[in-house]
Scaffold this active site. Structure first.
Site, PDB file in Angstrom:
ATOM      1  CG  ASN A   1      58.515  73.668  29.851  1.00 35.24           C
ATOM      2  OD1 ASN A   1      58.023  74.261  28.882  1.00 35.24           O
ATOM      3  ND2 ASN A   1      59.030  72.450  29.775  1.00 35.24           N
ATOM      4  NE  ARG A   2      57.787  82.210  32.301  1.00 34.41           N
ATOM      5  CZ  ARG A   2      58.180  82.476  31.052  1.00 34.41           C
ATOM      6  NH1 ARG A   2      59.191  81.816  30.511  1.00 34.41           N
ATOM      7  NH2 ARG A   2      57.570  83.401  30.352  1.00 34.41           N
ATOM      8  CG  MET A   3      59.880  73.421  35.106  1.00 34.49           C
ATOM      9  SD  MET A   3      58.961  73.245  36.663  1.00 34.49           S
ATOM     10  CE  MET A   3      57.960  74.719  36.644  1.00 34.49           C
TER      11      MET A   3
END
Ligand code: FMN
Length: 198
Positions: A176-178
């Site tokens: 999640n692009r975290m």
């Protein structure tokens, strides 16, 4: 915001651990690294080089001291590097100050190179214009002939540079692009470590 203080060796140890993993896991050469330099007026340029040594002293690559990058580095000793290891989904950014490696260090590495690569350093005036590939091939043959019966010495116009890092950032790709980012900036005899948002 909580910055942490880390000992001097920490980012280097982390880099070397990841680098060893990259040598096993990556399918492309993990020593290939983007090197950014810039003119004294701040105009940047970027190209790939090969990392030849990484240690507590810094990050070393070799090149022609009369190339475009060398002219920029001599005028402005600030530089940056970025590694990307896609299988591991890791990026490492290094920013710092450049110095030439000692003549002894450059000699030692030069002597370890295959003879064709050593001849190439004599044949190519890196970054200068040439009329044709045939002309370059002719220059290589000339050099081959010149050094036919003797050792190929290191030309004075070829050697290493070492980046002594002021900042090293580790980036680990996450769902999640975290992504995780940890930025080490030099602080006295150690480093300040900050976690950055992705
Ligand atoms: C994967 C890869 C590795 C390279 N490694 C080096 C290197 O270690 N040293 C070098 O001088 N050029 C290397 N080159 C060539 C440079 O990218 C560049 O073309 C050359 O150094 C001239 O750059 P300059 O005109 O900005 O000085 C490499 C190119 C690639 C694609």
């Amino acid at each position: 915001m909580t910055a942490r203080i880390a000992p001097l060796d920490e980012p280097f140890t982390r880099f070397l651990e990841l680098f060893e993993r990259a040598k096993k896991e990556e399918t492309h050469d993990p020593t290939a690294v983007a090197l950014a330099t810039s003119t004294m007026h701040g105009r940047p340029s970027l190209r790939m080089v090969l990392l030849k040594e990484a240690s507590f002293q810094g990050f070393v690559f070799y090149t022609n001291y009369q190339s475009r990058k060398a002219a920029e580095m001599e005028a402005n000793s600030q530089a940056a590097m970025a590694f990307y290891w896609p299988v591991m989904n890791v990026q490492i950014r290094v920013e710092g100050t450049l110095d030439r490696t000692s003549a002894e260090e450059s000699d030692a590495y030069f002597e370890s190179r295959p003879v064709g690569h050593r001849l190439g350093t004599w044949a190519s005036e890196q970054s200068r214009e040439i009329d044709s590939a045939a002309e370059l091939a002719r220059r290589f043959e000339e050099v081959e002939e010149r050094f036919k019966d003797r050792e190929v010495p290191r030309p004075a116009h070829w050697g290493g540079y070492r980046i002594t890092p002021e900042a090293i950032e580790f980036w680990f790709g996450r769902d999640n692009r975290m992504h995780e980012r940890e930025l080490y900036t030099r602080a006295g005899n150690g480093w300040t470590v900050r976690r950055l948002q992705p």
